[in-house]
Enzyme design. Structure first.
Site, PDB file in Angstrom:
ATOM      1  N   ASP A 171       2.730   2.511  -5.128  1.00  0.00           N
ATOM      2  CA  ASP A 171       4.162   2.357  -4.905  1.00  0.00           C
ATOM      3  C   ASP A 171       4.835   1.593  -6.040  1.00  0.00           C
ATOM      4  O   ASP A 171       6.026   1.278  -5.969  1.00  0.00           O
ATOM      5  CB  ASP A 171       4.458   1.692  -3.556  1.00  0.00           C
ATOM      6  CG  ASP A 171       3.508   0.566  -3.210  1.00  0.00           C
ATOM      7  OD1 ASP A 171       2.633   0.235  -4.030  1.00  0.00           O
ATOM      8  OD2 ASP A 171       3.622   0.024  -2.090  1.00  0.00           O
ATOM      9  N   ASP A 178      -1.184  -2.916  -5.431  1.00  0.00           N
ATOM     10  CA  ASP A 178      -0.038  -2.418  -4.683  1.00  0.00           C
ATOM     11  C   ASP A 178       1.224  -3.134  -5.161  1.00  0.00           C
ATOM     12  O   ASP A 178       1.177  -4.299  -5.581  1.00  0.00           O
ATOM     13  CB  ASP A 178      -0.255  -2.673  -3.197  1.00  0.00           C
ATOM     14  CG  ASP A 178       0.733  -1.952  -2.308  1.00  0.00           C
ATOM     15  OD1 ASP A 178       0.389  -0.870  -1.796  1.00  0.00           O
ATOM     16  OD2 ASP A 178       1.856  -2.468  -2.111  1.00  0.00           O
ATOM     17  N   HIS A 192      -1.493  -5.965   4.372  1.00  0.00           N
ATOM     18  CA  HIS A 192      -0.552  -6.915   4.982  1.00  0.00           C
ATOM     19  C   HIS A 192      -1.085  -7.512   6.288  1.00  0.00           C
ATOM     20  O   HIS A 192      -0.484  -8.459   6.808  1.00  0.00           O
ATOM     21  CB  HIS A 192       0.795  -6.242   5.247  1.00  0.00           C
ATOM     22  CG  HIS A 192       1.541  -5.845   4.021  1.00  0.00           C
ATOM     23  ND1 HIS A 192       1.841  -6.732   3.009  1.00  0.00           N
ATOM     24  CD2 HIS A 192       2.039  -4.639   3.631  1.00  0.00           C
ATOM     25  CE1 HIS A 192       2.501  -6.096   2.049  1.00  0.00           C
ATOM     26  NE2 HIS A 192       2.633  -4.831   2.398  1.00  0.00           N
ATOM     27  N   HIS A 232       3.545  -4.332  -3.410  1.00  0.00           N
ATOM     28  CA  HIS A 232       3.824  -5.465  -2.538  1.00  0.00           C
ATOM     29  C   HIS A 232       2.623  -6.409  -2.478  1.00  0.00           C
ATOM     30  O   HIS A 232       1.476  -5.970  -2.543  1.00  0.00           O
ATOM     31  CB  HIS A 232       4.148  -4.981  -1.121  1.00  0.00           C
ATOM     32  CG  HIS A 232       5.285  -4.012  -1.062  1.00  0.00           C
ATOM     33  ND1 HIS A 232       5.085  -2.643  -1.126  1.00  0.00           N
ATOM     34  CD2 HIS A 232       6.618  -4.208  -0.959  1.00  0.00           C
ATOM     35  CE1 HIS A 232       6.259  -2.036  -1.060  1.00  0.00           C
ATOM     36  NE2 HIS A 232       7.204  -2.959  -0.954  1.00  0.00           N
TER      37      HIS A 232
END
Length: 345
Positions: A285, A196, A160, A198
């Site tokens: 995740d 991931d 991120h 996200h």
């Protein structure tokens, strides 16, 4: 497969994060590494090495000097104002129409260089950031030296973080630093595959106008999931980078029967790019019971993901990103690595 890690991440602990309407202990905690290491060893992965030390030059190839300076100075400045307890976080964020040039105040720096409240600073945060870089660069060097694969078991995660913004538990973009280091070391093309849950908005931003790094991501649809503002299929790159950014947003509740075809599409794009090295931003995740996830993958699905990645036959660097279901995190991560290793023979 050789696994690199460092114990210097442990000091990045004890802060809290906002989860919608409540203040909770950080999900991104030191025990993540402990449970993953234990599961890797249980599955027979015993080639574990401490990371070597690197200087900041590779970080500065990806991140701006002012941002890196902020990461180093944030906690000392905060501590000088508030004392040694608690944690540093922004009170507000620079937005359109505001003067976003940081001054000497730690508050202005936090406002300019972070984009959410999930990147707190404590006394050990900078040491942990440095250790994550060292772990990743040690693994990258191992691959550059001819190894078939390596695993950078690092924290905090990185995907991120953009050139001058931290957020989403991420401070320095470890995968991007590794990709640039590999290019500087002689590679012509790199592919980053982000699995991931996200979207890796930071990685996308760093390479968005470049054609030497393909970024391919499978992630939850940003209409419903963090980071909300980026990760749409229409984001395909710009300038020389047009066509080298590939997003596959997937609906909440996605199971392996839908996830695997999407992964196959991403892997086909990687194969067409013909990279010298594949960097995998490895988040697990996507697991059905992850507290910050919304997909429905089961533990038994992760070896298949590893095997599918292995089928590319590329030198591969795994870089740890997310995964917060602590009870299953180790097994899920190790399952990817075992599936990859067994498929490679």
């Amino acid at each position: 497969m050789r696994i690199f890690h460092s114990d210097e991440h442990r000091g990045h602990a004890g802060a809290k994060e906002m989860r919608y309407d409540e203040l909770i202990p950080m999900c991104e905690s030191p025990d993540r590494i402990d449970t993953i290491l234990a599961a890797l060893r249980e599955q027979g992965h015993r080639d574990v090495m401490q990371a070597s030390r690197f200087d900041l030059a590779p970080v500065l190839r990806v991140h701006t000097p002012g941002f890196v300076d902020f990461l180093q100075r944030c906690w000392p400045l905060w501590e000088a104002e508030f004392g040694p307890r608690g944690f540093a976080t922004a009170y507000m964020f620079g937005m359109r129409g505001m003067d976003q040039v940081p001054n000497g105040s730690v508050h202005s720096m936090l406002s300019c260089y972070t984009f959410d409240v999930c990147v707190p600073f404590v006394a050990g945060t900078w040491a942990a950031i440095r250790s994550a870089v060292d772990v990743t660069l040690s693994a990258a060097q191992h691959v550059a030296d001819g190894a078939d694969a390596a695993f950078a078991l690092c924290r905090p995660p990185g995907h991120h973080a953009s050139a001058d913004l931290a957020g989403g538990y991420c401070y320095v973009n470890n995968a991007a630093v590794a990709a640039q280091k590999l290019l500087d070391g002689g590679a012509s093309r790199i592919a980053i595959l982000d699995v991931d849950y996200h979207h890796g908005n930071g990685t996308q931003s760093i390479f968005y106008d470049r054609d030497d790094v393909l970024y391919a991501s499978l992630h939850a649809t940003p209409e419903r999931e963090y980071p909300f503002l980026l990760g749409y299929a229409r984001e395909t790159g710009k300038g020389r980078g047009e066509g080298f950014n590939f997003n596959q947003p997937l609906p909440l509740g996605t199971r392996i029967d839908a996830y695997r075809p999407a992964l196959a599409t991403a892997l086909a794009r990687v194969r067409a790019h013909a990279p010298d090295v594949l960097v995998v931003s490895l988040g697990v995740d996507s697991y059905i019971r992850d507290p910050v996830g919304g997909f429905a993958l089961e533990s038994d699905d992760f070896p298949t993901i590893g095997a599918d990645i292995a089928a590319l036959g590329l030198p591969t660097l795994f870089v740890m990103e997310g995964g917060y279901a602590i009870a299953e995190l180790g097994v899920n991560t190790a399952n990817v690595i075992t599936g990859f290793a067994q498929a490679r023979g």
